[in-house]
Design an enzyme around this catalytic site. Sequence first.
Site, PDB file in Angstrom:
ATOM      1  N   SER A 142     100.490  27.385  73.623  1.00 16.69           N
ATOM      2  CA  SER A 142      99.627  26.313  74.135  1.00 16.69           C
ATOM      3  C   SER A 142     100.290  25.713  75.363  1.00 16.69           C
ATOM      4  CB  SER A 142      99.470  25.220  73.071  1.00 16.69           C
ATOM      5  OG  SER A 142      98.843  24.077  73.632  1.00 16.69           O
ATOM      6  N   TYR A 155     103.653  19.368  66.998  1.00 18.53           N
ATOM      7  CA  TYR A 155     102.846  20.406  67.654  1.00 18.53           C
ATOM      8  C   TYR A 155     103.513  20.890  68.937  1.00 18.53           C
ATOM      9  CZ  TYR A 155      98.707  22.845  69.392  1.00 18.53           C
ATOM     10  OH  TYR A 155      97.840  23.813  69.854  1.00 18.53           O
TER      11      TYR A 155
HETATM   12  P1  NAI Z   1      90.348  26.745  65.048  1.00 22.49           P
HETATM   13  O1  NAI Z   1      90.546  25.542  64.207  1.00 22.49           O
HETATM   14  O2  NAI Z   1      88.984  27.106  65.476  1.00 22.49           O
HETATM   15  O3  NAI Z   1      91.038  28.022  64.352  1.00 22.49           O
HETATM   16  C1  NAI Z   1      92.280  27.979  63.726  1.00 22.49           C
HETATM   17  C2  NAI Z   1      92.245  28.945  62.546  1.00 22.49           C
HETATM   18  O4  NAI Z   1      93.547  29.025  61.962  1.00 22.49           O
HETATM   19  C3  NAI Z   1      91.282  28.478  61.449  1.00 22.49           C
HETATM   20  O5  NAI Z   1      90.384  29.530  61.111  1.00 22.49           O
HETATM   21  C4  NAI Z   1      92.200  28.131  60.280  1.00 22.49           C
HETATM   22  O6  NAI Z   1      91.615  28.355  59.016  1.00 22.49           O
HETATM   23  C5  NAI Z   1      93.389  29.070  60.549  1.00 22.49           C
HETATM   24  N1  NAI Z   1      94.604  28.633  59.872  1.00 22.49           N
HETATM   25  C6  NAI Z   1      95.130  27.380  59.842  1.00 22.49           C
HETATM   26  N2  NAI Z   1      96.237  27.368  59.080  1.00 22.49           N
HETATM   27  C7  NAI Z   1      96.423  28.627  58.617  1.00 22.49           C
HETATM   28  C8  NAI Z   1      97.402  29.240  57.780  1.00 22.49           C
HETATM   29  N3  NAI Z   1      98.395  28.531  57.227  1.00 22.49           N
HETATM   30  N4  NAI Z   1      97.298  30.572  57.516  1.00 22.49           N
HETATM   31  C9  NAI Z   1      96.278  31.294  58.053  1.00 22.49           C
HETATM   32  N5  NAI Z   1      95.315  30.761  58.845  1.00 22.49           N
HETATM   33  C10 NAI Z   1      95.387  29.450  59.118  1.00 22.49           C
HETATM   34  O7  NAI Z   1      91.284  26.512  66.328  1.00 22.49           O
HETATM   35  P2  NAI Z   1      91.508  27.338  67.686  1.00 22.49           P
HETATM   36  O8  NAI Z   1      91.292  26.399  68.776  1.00 22.49           O
HETATM   37  O9  NAI Z   1      90.802  28.628  67.660  1.00 22.49           O
HETATM   38  O10 NAI Z   1      93.091  27.564  67.553  1.00 22.49           O
HETATM   39  C11 NAI Z   1      93.684  28.846  67.511  1.00 22.49           C
HETATM   40  C12 NAI Z   1      95.058  28.737  68.116  1.00 22.49           C
HETATM   41  O11 NAI Z   1      94.928  28.314  69.470  1.00 22.49           O
HETATM   42  C13 NAI Z   1      95.996  27.730  67.441  1.00 22.49           C
HETATM   43  O12 NAI Z   1      97.272  28.298  67.314  1.00 22.49           O
HETATM   44  C14 NAI Z   1      96.033  26.570  68.424  1.00 22.49           C
HETATM   45  O13 NAI Z   1      97.271  25.877  68.383  1.00 22.49           O
HETATM   46  C15 NAI Z   1      95.857  27.296  69.737  1.00 22.49           C
HETATM   47  N6  NAI Z   1      95.381  26.446  70.825  1.00 22.49           N
HETATM   48  C16 NAI Z   1      94.141  25.863  70.788  1.00 22.49           C
HETATM   49  C17 NAI Z   1      93.728  25.068  71.835  1.00 22.49           C
HETATM   50  C18 NAI Z   1      92.400  24.403  71.870  1.00 22.49           C
HETATM   51  O14 NAI Z   1      92.172  23.554  72.767  1.00 22.49           O
HETATM   52  N7  NAI Z   1      91.470  24.695  70.970  1.00 22.49           N
HETATM   53  C19 NAI Z   1      94.601  24.800  72.991  1.00 22.49           C
HETATM   54  C20 NAI Z   1      95.865  25.483  72.931  1.00 22.49           C
HETATM   55  C21 NAI Z   1      96.227  26.273  71.880  1.00 22.49           C
END
Ligand code: NAI
Length: 252
Positions: A142, A155
């Site tokens: 990120s 984070y």
């Molecule tokens: P999201 O909330 O849509 O997806 C995250 C997924 O990770 C969810 O399906 C959740 O069930 C799963 N998850 C959470 N804990 C878990 C665990 N212990 N084991 C297995 N799965 C688990 O969020 P998004 O935005 O798609 O995030 C994906 C990645 O992108 C994350 O690592 C986040 O830090 C990163 N990110 C997101 C940004 C944003 O603005 N949305 C910005 C920068 C990075």
Amino acid sequence: MERLKNKVALITGSASGIGAATAKLFAREGAKIVIADINAEEAEKQAAEIRDRGGEAIAIAVDISDGQQVQQMYKQAIATFATINILHCNAGVLIIGSAETPPEEHWHKTLAVNLTGHYFCVKYGIPILKKAGGGAIAITASISGMMGEPDLIAYDTTKGGLINLTRQLAVEYAKDGIRVNSISPGWIDTPFNDPIYELTPLDESSLDKMIPLARQGTPEEVANAVLFLVSDEASYITGHNLVVDGGLTIKI
Ligand code: NAI
């Protein structure tokens, strides 16, 4: 359009957001997909959607912060697809708090998923990639790992750690034909940032003013960057942190 033909890709956190968009894009590029997520029901829905469009996909329920579950995840994936060529370590959690405010458990939980969880995924995944003769790993970090932000102590720490984990792995496993790169998204329109909107007066229109490209990114725009990094088009790129943020981090 078959940049990942004959490849098997495992994507953690792919029941939603960036991971789900990456899974769909990889499937369109010919890969067989393992949707690995703690949310079993949504993971199965994503896998079914790929199958409905003619792709091959399975869903595996896993909490990546548990090393035994991660090993079990790989066993299940191998039982179905025999190998894995591409690993997208993408699952993450965001818990608000500064050094003094949140209970200690919030720190431990964030590190357990965002850092140790990724460690388990590479620890038990790299031997499979080696056996396959090499492969590519993409780690979702990120822009929070490149700066300090109020109320995001755990984070920001984990995401900075992932950027350097990427460099360490890239150096160590280049000899095995494994490239490792990270992606650092900025503000991407997924449910992930809801805790921040609850905490601060930032709303979507103020975000649009902060970002040079004047809008949030879409999960699909991040997926395109991930695809590039794991494809042969990036064959000479390893240890890189690709920023996908609409220009946010280069603006004063
Ligand atoms: P999201 O909330 O849509 O997806 C995250 C997924 O990770 C969810 O399906 C959740 O069930 C799963 N998850 C959470 N804990 C878990 C665990 N212990 N084991 C297995 N799965 C688990 O969020 P998004 O935005 O798609 O995030 C994906 C990645 O992108 C994350 O690592 C986040 O830090 C990163 N990110 C997101 C940004 C944003 O603005 N949305 C910005 C920068 C990075």
